[in-house]
Scaffold this motif. Structure first.
Motif, PDB file in Angstrom:
ATOM      1  N   GLN A 283       0.788  -1.262   0.064  1.00  0.00           N
ATOM      2  CA  GLN A 283       0.023   0.137   0.037  1.00  0.00           C
ATOM      3  C   GLN A 283       0.850   1.345  -0.122  1.00  0.00           C
ATOM      4  O   GLN A 283       0.162   2.366  -0.370  1.00  0.00           O
ATOM      5  CB  GLN A 283      -1.059  -0.045   1.223  1.00  0.00           C
ATOM      6  N   ALA A 284       2.127   1.293   0.388  1.00  0.00           N
ATOM      7  CA  ALA A 284       2.966   2.379   0.316  1.00  0.00           C
ATOM      8  C   ALA A 284       2.377   3.330   1.234  1.00  0.00           C
ATOM      9  O   ALA A 284       2.311   4.534   0.819  1.00  0.00           O
ATOM     10  CB  ALA A 284       3.384   2.857  -0.968  1.00  0.00           C
ATOM     11  N   PHE A 285       2.031   3.047   2.413  1.00  0.00           N
ATOM     12  CA  PHE A 285       1.262   4.287   3.265  1.00  0.00           C
ATOM     13  C   PHE A 285       2.452   4.922   4.303  1.00  0.00           C
ATOM     14  O   PHE A 285       3.468   4.332   4.277  1.00  0.00           O
ATOM     15  CB  PHE A 285       0.207   3.652   4.070  1.00  0.00           C
ATOM     16  N   THR A 286       1.949   5.990   5.030  1.00  0.00           N
ATOM     17  CA  THR A 286       2.808   6.478   5.836  1.00  0.00           C
ATOM     18  C   THR A 286       2.137   6.048   7.214  1.00  0.00           C
ATOM     19  O   THR A 286       0.910   6.213   7.505  1.00  0.00           O
ATOM     20  CB  THR A 286       2.718   7.971   5.967  1.00  0.00           C
ATOM     21  N   ALA A 287       2.930   5.769   8.285  1.00  0.00           N
ATOM     22  CA  ALA A 287       2.337   5.376   9.516  1.00  0.00           C
ATOM     23  C   ALA A 287       3.544   5.890  10.524  1.00  0.00           C
ATOM     24  O   ALA A 287       4.822   6.230  10.250  1.00  0.00           O
ATOM     25  CB  ALA A 287       2.666   3.663   9.501  1.00  0.00           C
ATOM     26  N   ILE A 288       3.030   6.257  11.808  1.00  0.00           N
ATOM     27  CA  ILE A 288       3.620   6.640  12.784  1.00  0.00           C
ATOM     28  C   ILE A 288       3.699   5.380  13.815  1.00  0.00           C
ATOM     29  O   ILE A 288       2.514   5.333  14.405  1.00  0.00           O
ATOM     30  CB  ILE A 288       3.114   7.699  13.461  1.00  0.00           C
ATOM     31  N   LEU A 289       4.695   4.731  14.306  1.00  0.00           N
ATOM     32  CA  LEU A 289       4.607   3.745  15.194  1.00  0.00           C
ATOM     33  C   LEU A 289       5.468   4.192  16.350  1.00  0.00           C
ATOM     34  O   LEU A 289       6.554   4.471  16.378  1.00  0.00           O
ATOM     35  CB  LEU A 289       5.397   2.468  14.700  1.00  0.00           C
ATOM     36  N   VAL A 290       4.728   3.765  17.645  1.00  0.00           N
ATOM     37  CA  VAL A 290       5.630   4.203  18.791  1.00  0.00           C
ATOM     38  C   VAL A 290       5.910   2.822  19.663  1.00  0.00           C
ATOM     39  O   VAL A 290       5.321   1.750  19.532  1.00  0.00           O
ATOM     40  CB  VAL A 290       4.296   4.827  19.827  1.00  0.00           C
ATOM     41  N   THR A 291       7.411   2.618  19.783  1.00  0.00           N
ATOM     42  CA  THR A 291       7.929   1.859  20.469  1.00  0.00           C
ATOM     43  C   THR A 291       8.892   1.879  21.242  1.00  0.00           C
ATOM     44  O   THR A 291       9.513   3.012  21.314  1.00  0.00           O
ATOM     45  CB  THR A 291       8.462   0.444  19.350  1.00  0.00           C
ATOM     46  N   HIS A 292       9.243   1.206  22.399  1.00  0.00           N
ATOM     47  CA  HIS A 292      10.481   1.396  23.166  1.00  0.00           C
ATOM     48  C   HIS A 292      11.448   0.329  22.933  1.00  0.00           C
ATOM     49  O   HIS A 292      12.649   0.367  23.496  1.00  0.00           O
ATOM     50  CB  HIS A 292      10.200   0.915  24.587  1.00  0.00           C
ATOM     51  N   ASP A 293      11.278  -0.476  21.799  1.00  0.00           N
ATOM     52  CA  ASP A 293      12.383  -1.387  21.252  1.00  0.00           C
ATOM     53  C   ASP A 293      13.176  -0.749  19.910  1.00  0.00           C
ATOM     54  O   ASP A 293      12.862  -0.563  19.076  1.00  0.00           O
ATOM     55  CB  ASP A 293      11.599  -2.588  20.937  1.00  0.00           C
ATOM     56  N   VAL A 294      14.322  -0.491  20.486  1.00  0.00           N
ATOM     57  CA  VAL A 294      15.150   0.243  19.163  1.00  0.00           C
ATOM     58  C   VAL A 294      15.396  -0.838  18.063  1.00  0.00           C
ATOM     59  O   VAL A 294      15.460  -0.128  17.114  1.00  0.00           O
ATOM     60  CB  VAL A 294      16.659   0.532  20.170  1.00  0.00           C
TER      61      VAL A 294
END
Length: 88
Positions: A12-23
């Motif tokens: 789909q080539a979408f933009t997403a913002i992901l939040v993680t504490h895992d580098v």
């Protein structure tokens, strides 16, 4: 979940913002990693490594190349350096 996200992103080539504490997860999935501390961007790292970022299907947890490991290490080094300076 990470593989599903990569597959959907590839289709789909979408933009997403992901939040993680895992580098490691951030480096494996992102094109850009932002480290936020005290409500501000403390580090901004672009990940310019081609996809897919896996060594192979047989070992899906081992995602990276030496380049990915170096980026992950540099982010962790910066985080640990800041932790030491606030403890003193």
């Amino acid at each position: 979940m990470q593989r599903l996200l990569e597959r959907v992103w590839s289709d789909q080539a979408f933009t997403a913002i992901l939040v993680t504490h895992d580098v490691s997860e951030a480096v494996a999935l992102a094109d850009r990693v932002l480290v936020i501390e005290q409500g501000r961007i403390a580090h901004d790292v672009e990940i310019n490594i081609a996809r897919p970022r896996r060594r192979g299907i047989a070992r899906p947890r081992r995602r990276g190349s030496a380049d990915l490991a170096a980026i992950e290490g540099s982010i962790l080094q910066e985080l640990l350096k800041e932790d030491r300076s606030t403890d003193a």
